[in-house]
Write a protein that holds these residues in place. Sequence first.
Motif, PDB file in Angstrom:
ATOM      1  N   ILE A 199       0.757  -1.272   0.068  1.00  0.00           N
ATOM      2  CA  ILE A 199      -0.001   0.044   0.069  1.00  0.00           C
ATOM      3  C   ILE A 199       0.978   1.288  -0.008  1.00  0.00           C
ATOM      4  O   ILE A 199       0.456   2.163  -0.656  1.00  0.00           O
ATOM      5  CB  ILE A 199      -0.918  -0.070   1.088  1.00  0.00           C
ATOM      6  N   PRO A 200       1.942   1.299   0.720  1.00  0.00           N
ATOM      7  CA  PRO A 200       2.888   2.661   0.530  1.00  0.00           C
ATOM      8  C   PRO A 200       3.257   2.815  -0.677  1.00  0.00           C
ATOM      9  O   PRO A 200       3.629   3.899  -1.062  1.00  0.00           O
ATOM     10  CB  PRO A 200       4.004   2.288   1.620  1.00  0.00           C
ATOM     11  N   ALA A 201       3.241   1.841  -1.441  1.00  0.00           N
ATOM     12  CA  ALA A 201       3.747   2.192  -3.119  1.00  0.00           C
ATOM     13  C   ALA A 201       5.136   2.711  -3.238  1.00  0.00           C
ATOM     14  O   ALA A 201       5.504   3.424  -3.862  1.00  0.00           O
ATOM     15  CB  ALA A 201       2.713   3.107  -3.630  1.00  0.00           C
ATOM     16  N   VAL A 202       5.970   1.975  -2.470  1.00  0.00           N
ATOM     17  CA  VAL A 202       7.532   2.207  -2.239  1.00  0.00           C
ATOM     18  C   VAL A 202       8.182   1.030  -2.759  1.00  0.00           C
ATOM     19  O   VAL A 202       7.606  -0.071  -2.777  1.00  0.00           O
ATOM     20  CB  VAL A 202       8.031   2.801  -1.106  1.00  0.00           C
ATOM     21  N   SER A 253       5.494   0.053 -10.876  1.00  0.00           N
ATOM     22  CA  SER A 253       5.025   1.025 -11.881  1.00  0.00           C
ATOM     23  C   SER A 253       3.927   2.102 -11.332  1.00  0.00           C
ATOM     24  O   SER A 253       3.410   1.710 -10.259  1.00  0.00           O
ATOM     25  CB  SER A 253       4.254  -0.119 -13.002  1.00  0.00           C
ATOM     26  N   GLU A 254       3.532   3.021 -12.186  1.00  0.00           N
ATOM     27  CA  GLU A 254       2.469   3.901 -11.678  1.00  0.00           C
ATOM     28  C   GLU A 254       1.247   2.909 -11.493  1.00  0.00           C
ATOM     29  O   GLU A 254       0.316   3.159 -10.830  1.00  0.00           O
ATOM     30  CB  GLU A 254       2.215   4.842 -12.897  1.00  0.00           C
ATOM     31  N   GLU A 255       1.018   1.897 -12.568  1.00  0.00           N
ATOM     32  CA  GLU A 255      -0.208   1.193 -12.220  1.00  0.00           C
ATOM     33  C   GLU A 255      -0.144   0.511 -10.952  1.00  0.00           C
ATOM     34  O   GLU A 255      -1.278   0.319 -10.153  1.00  0.00           O
ATOM     35  CB  GLU A 255      -0.448   0.104 -13.408  1.00  0.00           C
ATOM     36  N   GLU A 256       1.048  -0.114 -10.653  1.00  0.00           N
ATOM     37  CA  GLU A 256       1.157  -0.795  -9.355  1.00  0.00           C
ATOM     38  C   GLU A 256       1.004   0.127  -8.227  1.00  0.00           C
ATOM     39  O   GLU A 256       0.527  -0.402  -7.046  1.00  0.00           O
ATOM     40  CB  GLU A 256       2.230  -1.732  -9.255  1.00  0.00           C
ATOM     41  N   LYS A 257       1.385   1.341  -8.202  1.00  0.00           N
ATOM     42  CA  LYS A 257       1.196   2.160  -7.109  1.00  0.00           C
ATOM     43  C   LYS A 257      -0.215   2.510  -6.843  1.00  0.00           C
ATOM     44  O   LYS A 257      -0.662   2.674  -5.713  1.00  0.00           O
ATOM     45  CB  LYS A 257       1.929   3.505  -7.400  1.00  0.00           C
ATOM     46  N   LYS A 258      -1.172   2.575  -8.123  1.00  0.00           N
ATOM     47  CA  LYS A 258      -2.505   2.575  -7.732  1.00  0.00           C
ATOM     48  C   LYS A 258      -3.322   1.239  -7.382  1.00  0.00           C
ATOM     49  O   LYS A 258      -4.466   1.475  -6.915  1.00  0.00           O
ATOM     50  CB  LYS A 258      -3.050   3.261  -9.023  1.00  0.00           C
ATOM     51  N   ASN A 266       2.417  -9.226  -8.574  1.00  0.00           N
ATOM     52  CA  ASN A 266       3.686  -9.317  -9.405  1.00  0.00           C
ATOM     53  C   ASN A 266       5.084  -9.613  -8.629  1.00  0.00           C
ATOM     54  O   ASN A 266       5.978 -10.428  -9.019  1.00  0.00           O
ATOM     55  CB  ASN A 266       3.849  -8.137 -10.211  1.00  0.00           C
ATOM     56  N   VAL A 267       4.935  -8.968  -7.198  1.00  0.00           N
ATOM     57  CA  VAL A 267       6.123  -9.479  -6.455  1.00  0.00           C
ATOM     58  C   VAL A 267       6.168 -10.995  -5.932  1.00  0.00           C
ATOM     59  O   VAL A 267       6.992 -11.551  -6.039  1.00  0.00           O
ATOM     60  CB  VAL A 267       6.041  -8.471  -5.162  1.00  0.00           C
ATOM     61  N   ARG A 268       5.052 -11.315  -5.759  1.00  0.00           N
ATOM     62  CA  ARG A 268       4.742 -12.988  -5.202  1.00  0.00           C
ATOM     63  C   ARG A 268       5.153 -13.874  -6.632  1.00  0.00           C
ATOM     64  O   ARG A 268       5.884 -14.764  -6.102  1.00  0.00           O
ATOM     65  CB  ARG A 268       3.301 -13.311  -4.999  1.00  0.00           C
ATOM     66  N   ARG A 269       4.844 -13.389  -7.907  1.00  0.00           N
ATOM     67  CA  ARG A 269       5.313 -14.093  -8.893  1.00  0.00           C
ATOM     68  C   ARG A 269       6.770 -14.441  -8.974  1.00  0.00           C
ATOM     69  O   ARG A 269       7.279 -15.308  -9.294  1.00  0.00           O
ATOM     70  CB  ARG A 269       4.771 -13.333 -10.162  1.00  0.00           C
ATOM     71  N   LEU A 270       7.351 -13.085  -8.723  1.00  0.00           N
ATOM     72  CA  LEU A 270       9.077 -13.332  -8.923  1.00  0.00           C
ATOM     73  C   LEU A 270       9.367 -14.013  -7.704  1.00  0.00           C
ATOM     74  O   LEU A 270      10.611 -14.843  -7.907  1.00  0.00           O
ATOM     75  CB  LEU A 270       9.409 -11.843  -8.536  1.00  0.00           C
TER      76      LEU A 270
END
Length: 496
Positions: A199-202, A253-258, A266-270
Amino acid sequence: MIIPHCDDLPSVCARVSRSIGFMTVTLFPIRLFIAAFMMLLAWPFAFIASVGRSETAVEPQCLWRKLVDVVLRTIMRVMWFAGGFHWISIKGRQAPPAEAPILTLGPHSSYFDAIPVTMTMASIVMKAESKDIPVWGTLIKYIRPVFVSRSDQDSRRKTVEEIKRRARSGGEWPQIMIFPEGTCTNRSCLITFKPGAFIPAVPVQPVVIRYPNKLDTITWTWQGPGAFKILWLTLCQLHNEFEIEYLPIYSPSEEEKKNPALFAHNVRRLMAKALQVPVTDYSFEDCQLATAQGQVRLPVDTCLLEFSKLLRSLGLKRVNWEKLLQDYGKRARSLQGQRLSLEDFGRFLELPVSLELRHMFALFDENEEHSMDVREFVIAFSVVCRPAKTLDTIRLAFQMFGAEQDGAITESELMCILRTALGLGELKVSRLFRAIDEEDSGKISFESFREFVDQHPDFGEQYLYSDSAGFGSSSPSHATNGFCADFSPCEQKKLD
């Protein structure tokens, strides 16, 4: 999961048993003493370093605090060494807080996952009650955790805001280490990540951990051995292997930040790719459902897990489920068994017809008659919302199915209720019904059902599981629920 089936491997089991017996009276007490001594030795250092600390700001890391940090890391490393973790394999490089303020770890499978916490002295998210535990609470406070209070109704929002504040401090605060699965699994897959770390989008740094031991005594899940048994068996092993791998920093990405859910996915997939394990869309709540200790346990092939996923996709599994359940139950009873079409079902839920709604409808349209009994939906909804309160669900079902004059139900209605509550396509209830219906009246009331359950708390083992498919051939208490293959660590783990 800890000791293989003796019927299959008698000689191995005999050797393992003798080894554990010998280690129990020799190595185990020594290691346990050293571990306890190291924690007591660490306490005064952690206490001194925590005195006068502000909860809202970070003091400059002066020389004496740096020395304390080195001392505590050394003490903790000696403790793990004494426990059999003689060397730790580290791959990759830990990013500094300014580059990756949040570390996401997985899979989470044991309290031994605290090893990377003591290695990095990163902050963690944990319940507020932990700080009051003698000795341990002081050690926990030293790493400046984000405390979650279960008694505070607004705790979740405050926790997210605190994570945001620290993550966006430009590296002033220590890194926050989060296990986004939110619960322990057996490392055979990665379940759905909770969004708190995203959620912090960092930028976050994914971190994967492995226990490549020949005999798994590490894994600790609900249905497996208790905490002390895990500790005992692990300390009885001569050597325990542990690997930690720091993956490259992941910048959203900007989409992931939102969209924190997309970021988490995507992080789980990696991380799953690095671990070479599959992912599953089941969540922490699904794990609670699958392992809930209610009056009737769920079978191996229950479809309620799929039902739970569909509820989330429809936006129905929300905090106001009590109000929804009460409303659904009242309206379902008024329909008196009238079967609904897909469009009628949508109107009942006050939802538009969608692909997800069609999938939900199909779960209850078993004979493809293009109609469903909405009472079955309400029963399944009740089980998913309160999995440990089976009798409350049965009471609600009796209210919806029961006759107007006495609230009693027939054998076929009992079969429908229990089949839906267990998420099964077929279920035999004749023996159970006859046992409850002692007067052979052809009907039973909820009071007689509850009285029977009180007298036979394990009635499922005798009257349902032995006659019905879907419960597996093993001991019912050891059955898993079909996702994250061998999700429970009870008996299935093999020697490498």
